[in-house]
Motif scaffolding. Structure first.
Motif, PDB file in Angstrom:
ATOM      1  N   PRO A   1     -70.355 -30.568 -27.609  1.00  0.00           N
ATOM      2  CA  PRO A   1     -68.887 -30.487 -27.752  1.00  0.00           C
ATOM      3  C   PRO A   1     -68.402 -29.052 -27.563  1.00  0.00           C
ATOM      4  O   PRO A   1     -69.050 -28.095 -28.018  1.00  0.00           O
ATOM      5  CB  PRO A   1     -68.651 -30.965 -29.192  1.00  0.00           C
ATOM      6  CG  PRO A   1     -69.851 -31.802 -29.523  1.00  0.00           C
ATOM      7  CD  PRO A   1     -71.000 -31.188 -28.784  1.00  0.00           C
ATOM      8  N   LYS A   2     -67.273 -28.890 -26.896  1.00  0.00           N
ATOM      9  CA  LYS A   2     -66.779 -27.549 -26.584  1.00  0.00           C
ATOM     10  C   LYS A   2     -66.431 -26.742 -27.828  1.00  0.00           C
ATOM     11  O   LYS A   2     -66.454 -25.509 -27.794  1.00  0.00           O
ATOM     12  CB  LYS A   2     -65.558 -27.657 -25.676  1.00  0.00           C
ATOM     13  CG  LYS A   2     -65.912 -28.149 -24.277  1.00  0.00           C
ATOM     14  CD  LYS A   2     -64.694 -28.206 -23.382  1.00  0.00           C
ATOM     15  CE  LYS A   2     -65.080 -28.677 -21.988  1.00  0.00           C
ATOM     16  NZ  LYS A   2     -63.919 -28.767 -21.069  1.00  0.00           N
ATOM     17  N   ASP A   3     -66.131 -27.422 -28.930  1.00  0.00           N
ATOM     18  CA  ASP A   3     -65.786 -26.695 -30.150  1.00  0.00           C
ATOM     19  C   ASP A   3     -67.018 -26.367 -30.994  1.00  0.00           C
ATOM     20  O   ASP A   3     -66.900 -25.745 -32.049  1.00  0.00           O
ATOM     21  CB  ASP A   3     -64.772 -27.485 -30.977  1.00  0.00           C
ATOM     22  CG  ASP A   3     -65.300 -28.852 -31.401  1.00  0.00           C
ATOM     23  OD1 ASP A   3     -66.383 -29.255 -30.932  1.00  0.00           O
ATOM     24  OD2 ASP A   3     -64.618 -29.529 -32.198  1.00  0.00           O
ATOM     25  N   ASN A   4     -68.213 -26.777 -30.533  1.00  0.00           N
ATOM     26  CA  ASN A   4     -69.432 -26.469 -31.286  1.00  0.00           C
ATOM     27  C   ASN A   4     -70.633 -26.381 -30.345  1.00  0.00           C
ATOM     28  O   ASN A   4     -71.588 -27.145 -30.462  1.00  0.00           O
ATOM     29  CB  ASN A   4     -69.669 -27.551 -32.356  1.00  0.00           C
ATOM     30  CG  ASN A   4     -70.776 -27.173 -33.316  1.00  0.00           C
ATOM     31  OD1 ASN A   4     -71.083 -26.001 -33.514  1.00  0.00           O
ATOM     32  ND2 ASN A   4     -71.395 -28.180 -33.929  1.00  0.00           N
ATOM     33  N   PRO A   5     -70.635 -25.409 -29.427  1.00  0.00           N
ATOM     34  CA  PRO A   5     -71.686 -25.350 -28.413  1.00  0.00           C
ATOM     35  C   PRO A   5     -72.851 -24.419 -28.735  1.00  0.00           C
ATOM     36  O   PRO A   5     -73.748 -24.255 -27.909  1.00  0.00           O
ATOM     37  CB  PRO A   5     -70.923 -24.820 -27.192  1.00  0.00           C
ATOM     38  CG  PRO A   5     -69.939 -23.862 -27.787  1.00  0.00           C
ATOM     39  CD  PRO A   5     -69.549 -24.448 -29.138  1.00  0.00           C
TER      40      PRO A   5
ATOM     41  N   LYS B   1     -65.130 -40.497 -22.979  1.00  0.00           N
ATOM     42  CA  LYS B   1     -64.557 -39.190 -23.319  1.00  0.00           C
ATOM     43  C   LYS B   1     -63.199 -38.997 -22.650  1.00  0.00           C
ATOM     44  O   LYS B   1     -62.247 -38.496 -23.263  1.00  0.00           O
ATOM     45  CB  LYS B   1     -65.513 -38.074 -22.898  1.00  0.00           C
ATOM     46  CG  LYS B   1     -66.790 -37.994 -23.704  1.00  0.00           C
ATOM     47  CD  LYS B   1     -67.669 -36.868 -23.183  1.00  0.00           C
ATOM     48  CE  LYS B   1     -69.014 -36.838 -23.861  1.00  0.00           C
ATOM     49  NZ  LYS B   1     -69.916 -35.809 -23.276  1.00  0.00           N
TER      50      LYS B   1
ATOM     51  N   HIS C   1     -59.225 -34.984 -19.444  1.00  0.00           N
ATOM     52  CA  HIS C   1     -60.104 -33.988 -18.820  1.00  0.00           C
ATOM     53  C   HIS C   1     -59.224 -32.991 -18.090  1.00  0.00           C
ATOM     54  O   HIS C   1     -58.223 -33.357 -17.476  1.00  0.00           O
ATOM     55  CB  HIS C   1     -61.071 -34.668 -17.854  1.00  0.00           C
ATOM     56  CG  HIS C   1     -62.182 -33.786 -17.404  1.00  0.00           C
ATOM     57  ND1 HIS C   1     -62.037 -32.865 -16.379  1.00  0.00           N
ATOM     58  CD2 HIS C   1     -63.472 -33.667 -17.833  1.00  0.00           C
ATOM     59  CE1 HIS C   1     -63.181 -32.225 -16.202  1.00  0.00           C
ATOM     60  NE2 HIS C   1     -64.063 -32.690 -17.062  1.00  0.00           N
ATOM     61  N   HIS C   2     -59.625 -31.725 -18.117  1.00  0.00           N
ATOM     62  CA  HIS C   2     -58.766 -30.686 -17.558  1.00  0.00           C
ATOM     63  C   HIS C   2     -58.634 -30.793 -16.039  1.00  0.00           C
ATOM     64  O   HIS C   2     -57.704 -30.218 -15.464  1.00  0.00           O
ATOM     65  CB  HIS C   2     -59.266 -29.296 -17.955  1.00  0.00           C
ATOM     66  CG  HIS C   2     -60.617 -28.936 -17.431  1.00  0.00           C
ATOM     67  ND1 HIS C   2     -61.784 -29.406 -17.986  1.00  0.00           N
ATOM     68  CD2 HIS C   2     -60.997 -28.139 -16.402  1.00  0.00           C
ATOM     69  CE1 HIS C   2     -62.819 -28.926 -17.325  1.00  0.00           C
ATOM     70  NE2 HIS C   2     -62.373 -28.154 -16.360  1.00  0.00           N
TER      71      HIS C   2
ATOM     72  N   THR D   1     -69.022 -40.598 -20.205  1.00  0.00           N
ATOM     73  CA  THR D   1     -67.950 -39.724 -19.746  1.00  0.00           C
ATOM     74  C   THR D   1     -66.632 -40.477 -19.639  1.00  0.00           C
ATOM     75  O   THR D   1     -65.566 -39.921 -19.929  1.00  0.00           O
ATOM     76  CB  THR D   1     -68.320 -39.107 -18.380  1.00  0.00           C
ATOM     77  OG1 THR D   1     -69.541 -38.385 -18.518  1.00  0.00           O
ATOM     78  CG2 THR D   1     -67.233 -38.169 -17.899  1.00  0.00           C
TER      79      THR D   1
ATOM     80  N   ALA E   1     -75.804 -35.612 -26.792  1.00  0.00           N
ATOM     81  CA  ALA E   1     -74.904 -34.481 -27.054  1.00  0.00           C
ATOM     82  C   ALA E   1     -75.141 -33.976 -28.472  1.00  0.00           C
ATOM     83  O   ALA E   1     -74.306 -34.110 -29.364  1.00  0.00           O
ATOM     84  CB  ALA E   1     -73.451 -34.914 -26.861  1.00  0.00           C
TER      85      ALA E   1
ATOM     86  N   GLY F   1     -74.654 -32.210 -22.588  1.00  0.00           N
ATOM     87  CA  GLY F   1     -73.802 -31.105 -23.007  1.00  0.00           C
ATOM     88  C   GLY F   1     -73.333 -31.269 -24.444  1.00  0.00           C
ATOM     89  O   GLY F   1     -73.330 -32.375 -24.992  1.00  0.00           O
TER      90      GLY F   1
ATOM     91  N   ASN G   1     -76.971 -30.141 -14.531  1.00  0.00           N
ATOM     92  CA  ASN G   1     -75.547 -30.420 -14.360  1.00  0.00           C
ATOM     93  C   ASN G   1     -75.333 -31.269 -13.113  1.00  0.00           C
ATOM     94  O   ASN G   1     -75.310 -30.757 -12.008  1.00  0.00           O
ATOM     95  CB  ASN G   1     -74.774 -29.101 -14.246  1.00  0.00           C
ATOM     96  CG  ASN G   1     -73.310 -29.330 -13.928  1.00  0.00           C
ATOM     97  OD1 ASN G   1     -72.681 -30.221 -14.478  1.00  0.00           O
ATOM     98  ND2 ASN G   1     -72.772 -28.536 -13.024  1.00  0.00           N
TER      99      ASN G   1
END
Length: 343
Positions: free
Chosen positions: A266-270, A42, A48-49, A39, A241, A264, A290
């Motif tokens: 990737p957010k663009d390929n979940p 990443k 990170h948001h 993490t 992942a 988890g 989680n």
């Protein structure tokens, strides 16, 4: 003091900042170890948001108390402590139901609050309010204690997947989390534990430490079926992942098997392909995992201290704070099992 601070994706600096002081309800610690994980890499690359820069990174934290804020009782300078990473609010409907891992108001060290890649760190009162500051048991060092946080996440995952006596367990992913999963599965009574990874070098290095009953490379599903006489695995944990790993997990599960989507995507390929008939006719259970609760952190420390889940040998790199960016490169390249920073 010296810190590792995130400013923007790709812009993480080792720099000097004023030493923090505890406010009312807070505890200030001298960080002795803060371990790294994927993490952190990443965050370094993408941000990170939940992080508003500049922010001191690091969430696998262990150290000793040096000062307490107004109103704090039960803690004194010199106390050796481990800090939770994920901070539940303790008040919402989920927390009141004991589901602190999915608290919608969760905050985190190194995200909402300055983290442990620093000489000193202030543990906010919100951590103390949910019993998230844990005493390190005698007999284990700060480095081992810092690994309690990822072990706590692993513990949550295995509880949800009901890993237990007599199970055949497959762990897909031979990184530090995968290694912890192997050791915890054994501690929970698994009959056999198999470790899989496409990276042969990483798989060999991990297997030399945690000694799975067998290692599995490219032909994951076929190999699991051969190892289990066609029955499949009771539990499959995807500690990577990888959507393909999740799809394979469903295919290799035995009747009434449990599949943990621990890593988890990737957010663009979940999105993955799920053979719903396998789930239906084999009566499979697919669970997410989680993070961890404060109670998981405390239990993880006890497992380490008792020797049920050894972690000292998994820490294969110890670096000073000034080499933290090098540590991120090592983690990204998979060149070590666990890398810890010693400020």
């Amino acid at each position: 003091m010296r810190v590792v601070r995130f400013h923007a994706p790709g812009d993480v600096r080792i720099e000097d900042v004023p030493e923090p002081q505890p406010g009312p309800g807070d505890v200030k610690i001298r960080v002795r170890n803060c371990s790294t994980c994927g993490t952190d890499v990443k965050i370094f690359k993408f941000g990170h948001h939940h992080i508003v820069p500049p922010r001191v990174m690091g969430h696998e934290i262990a150290g000793e108390v040096v000062a307490t804020g107004e109103g704090v009782t039960g803690w004194a300078p010199g106390d050796r402590v481990q800090v939770i990473a994920a901070i539940p609010c303790g008040q919402c409907a989920e927390c009141r139901r004991g589901r602190m891992t999915v608290c919608p108001n969760q905050e985190s060290m190194g995200y909402h609050y300055d983290g442990g890649f620093a000489e000193y760190c202030v543990v906010p009162g919100k951590v103390l309010a949910v019993d998230g500051l844990n005493r390190i048991p005698d007999g284990i060092g700060f480095a081992e204690a810092s690994v309690a946080e990822p072990l706590a996440c692993v513990l949550n995952g295995q509880e949800l997947a009901r890993v237990g006596t007599g199970d055949d367990v497959v762990i897909i992913g031979a990184g530090p989390i995968g290694c912890l999963h192997v050791r915890l599965a054994r501690a929970r009574g698994a009959a056999r534990v198999f470790l899989a990874d496409l990276n042969a070098e990483r798989l060999a290095a991990a297997a030399a430490l945690v000694h799975p009953d067998a290692t599995i490379g490219e032909s994951t599903v076929d190999d699991v079926l051969k190892l289990t006489d066609g029955r499949g695995a009771d539990v499959v944990i995807t500690a990577a992942a990888s959507g393909k790993a999740q799809e394979q997990g469903i295919q290799m599960a035995a009747r009434q098997g449990r599949i943990s989507f621990f890593g988890g995507l990737p957010k663009d390929n979940p999105i993955i392909a799920c053979d719903s008939n396998l789930v239906h006719y084999r009566e499979l259970t697919i669970v997410g995992a989680n993070g961890s609760s404060p109670a998981h952190n405390a239990q993880a420390l006890r497992l380490i201290a008792s020797g049920a889940v050894p972690v000292a040998d998994l820490i294969t790199e110890r670096l000073p704070l000034e080499r933290a960016l090098e540590a991120f490169d090592i983690v990204a390249a998979g060149q070590a099992i666990k890398v810890t920073i010693e400020p």
